[in-house]
Design an enzyme around this catalytic site. Structure first.
Site, short mmCIF file in Angstrom:
data_model
loop_
_atom_site.label_atom_id
_atom_site.label_comp_id
_atom_site.label_asym_id
_atom_site.label_seq_id
_atom_site.Cartn_x
_atom_site.Cartn_y
_atom_site.Cartn_z
N ARG A 270 2.69 48.13 21.81
CA ARG A 270 3.16 49.27 22.61
C ARG A 270 4.42 49.88 22.01
O ARG A 270 4.58 51.10 21.99
CB ARG A 270 3.40 48.82 24.06
CG ARG A 270 2.09 48.59 24.79
CD ARG A 270 2.32 48.14 26.21
NE ARG A 270 3.12 49.06 26.97
CZ ARG A 270 3.77 48.73 28.09
NH1 ARG A 270 3.69 47.50 28.56
NH2 ARG A 270 4.47 49.62 28.74
N ASN B 19 8.82 54.45 33.34
CA ASN B 19 8.35 54.26 31.97
C ASN B 19 9.39 53.53 31.12
O ASN B 19 10.59 53.68 31.32
CB ASN B 19 8.02 55.61 31.33
CG ASN B 19 6.95 56.34 32.11
OD1 ASN B 19 6.25 55.75 32.93
ND2 ASN B 19 6.82 57.64 31.87
N ALA C 197 0.70 66.99 33.50
CA ALA C 197 2.14 67.29 33.57
C ALA C 197 2.59 68.21 32.45
O ALA C 197 3.46 69.08 32.65
CB ALA C 197 2.93 65.98 33.54
N HIS D 207 12.29 50.33 35.41
CA HIS D 207 11.60 49.12 34.93
C HIS D 207 12.09 48.68 33.56
O HIS D 207 11.38 47.96 32.87
CB HIS D 207 10.08 49.35 34.92
CG HIS D 207 9.49 49.50 36.30
ND1 HIS D 207 8.25 50.04 36.54
CD2 HIS D 207 10.00 49.18 37.52
CE1 HIS D 207 8.02 50.04 37.85
NE2 HIS D 207 9.07 49.54 38.46
N TYR E 151 3.45 43.78 23.69
CA TYR E 151 4.61 44.67 23.71
C TYR E 151 4.92 45.23 22.31
O TYR E 151 5.35 46.37 22.18
CB TYR E 151 5.85 43.98 24.31
CG TYR E 151 5.82 44.03 25.83
CD1 TYR E 151 6.07 45.22 26.51
CD2 TYR E 151 5.48 42.92 26.58
CE1 TYR E 151 6.01 45.29 27.89
CE2 TYR E 151 5.43 42.97 27.97
CZ TYR E 151 5.69 44.17 28.62
OH TYR E 151 5.62 44.25 30.00
N ASN F 100 -0.02 65.66 39.45
CA ASN F 100 -0.93 64.59 39.05
C ASN F 100 -2.34 65.15 39.13
O ASN F 100 -2.70 65.79 40.12
CB ASN F 100 -0.76 63.40 40.04
CG ASN F 100 -1.40 62.12 39.54
OD1 ASN F 100 -2.48 62.14 38.98
ND2 ASN F 100 -0.71 61.00 39.75
N CYS G 110 17.72 37.47 26.31
CA CYS G 110 17.39 36.04 26.34
C CYS G 110 17.05 35.62 27.77
O CYS G 110 17.66 36.08 28.73
CB CYS G 110 18.57 35.23 25.81
SG CYS G 110 18.24 33.46 25.80
N GLY H 283 3.00 62.05 37.59
CA GLY H 283 2.26 61.11 36.74
C GLY H 283 2.37 59.66 37.14
O GLY H 283 2.38 58.79 36.28
N THR H 284 2.43 59.40 38.44
CA THR H 284 2.45 58.00 38.88
C THR H 284 1.39 57.78 39.95
O THR H 284 1.19 58.65 40.81
CB THR H 284 3.83 57.56 39.40
OG1 THR H 284 3.73 56.19 39.86
CG2 THR H 284 4.37 58.43 40.52
#
Ligand code: BJW
Length: 243
Positions: free
Chosen positions: A67, A99, A227, A116, A64, A209, A124, A184-185
């Protein structure tokens, strides 16, 4: 440009957009499942699940943090910017994104539902504490929280529920939309993918897409291109004709 889509947008009162990692491809961020996708070099369950995090939190944070640094370097592309422009033309507009890269917000979109989560914060595992993430992410020696829990990314992993209020708003917006854009999925991750076609039988649904997906045979129109090229054309044509 597809005339039916332009006409549908011109007459629409309510617009719903669902985006996935493909919209950020032209900002230089890899998708998950495509060529060069993130899952080609990492195993999903090791990195994007509570079990994977419990097993190896340093590995998960290393991924992560890489990213997060890439998100900071990336710039919103013409696709993100076009959706920001489209939002301004409608009183009822909702952009639900899978995203976590914050590029829609950085492009000026304000009616954004992050299905998401995001990589702006860590939370925590044990208490309600949250902390912002710097451009470098979370230092590896700071993973343990003083309450006995661990800092984790503010992300929805496999097997976890989507944030209740965000999910509720997304379902409602999809259900009342006259036009739904699915951008775009791969439309394989649920429940997000269901927003494209499961909550509204009357909307004009368009997929943007380069590749076909499991929902392609259920949409009214499929625009096969990147896109960042297709969205500005759609927005230019439909806003011009709206006057
Ligand atoms: C371009 C382009 C360009 C390329 N322009 N396009 C019902 C049925 C089946 C399974 C389930 C179900 N309900 C729940 C599940 C289980 C699971 C699931 O869906 N599994 C399937 C994969 C089989 N779902 C969950 O676990 C979800 N939680 C849940 O349902 O809670 C209730 C529950 C609790 C307990 C038990 C059971 C249920 C949570 C899902 C969380 C997903 N998290 C991830 C990772 C974390 C976020 C992060 O680290 O970033 O989210 S997975 C990963 O996939 C990420 C993405 O947001 C998500 C979607 O991927 P996306 O964005 O579509 O990317 P790709 O790579 O797949 O596709 C890119 C597309 O772009 C391609 O089509 C390209 O062609 C295209 N493209 N260039 C336009 N230039």
């Amino acid at each position: 440009m597809n005339g039916h889509l332009v006409a549908a947008l011109r007459g629409a009162k309510s617009v719903f957009v669902l985006t996935g990692s493909g919209i950020s491809a032209e900002s230089g961020l890899p998708t998950f499942r495509g060529v060069g996708g993130l899952w080609r070099t990492h195993r999903v369950e090791e990195l994007a699940s509570p079990e994977g995090f419990a097993r190896d939190p340093i590995l998960v944070w290393t991924w992560y943090n890489e990213r997060k640094a890439a998100h900071e370097r990336a710039q919103p592309n013409a696709g993100h910017l076009a959706l920001g422009q489209l939002e301004m033309a409608f009183d009822d507009f909702t952009l639900a994104t899978q995203n976590v890269d914050s590029l829609h917000l950085r492009a000026g979109s304000r009616k954004v539902l992050e299905l998401h989560g995001s990589l702006r914060e860590a939370r925590c595992t044990n208490c309600t504490a949250r902390r912002p993430l710097s451009a470098a992410g979370l230092p590896r020696d700071e993973i343990d929280h003083s309450c006995g829990g661990r800092w984790r990314p503010d992300i929805v992993w496999f097997g976890e529920s989507l944030p209740h209020d965000v999910w509720q708003k997304a379902q409602e917006a999809a259900a009342r939309a006259d036009v739904i854009l699915v951008v775009g999925t791969s439309a394989v991750v649920y429940p997000a993918a269901a927003l494209a076609t499961n909550y509204n039988r009357a909307a004009f649904v368009a997929e943007i897409n380069p590749e076909t997906t499991p929902i392609s045979n259920r949409v009214a129109c499929a625009l096969r291109g990147p896109a960042a090229e297709v969205l500005p054309q759609i927005v230019d044509s439909s806003l011009r004709r709206r006057g």
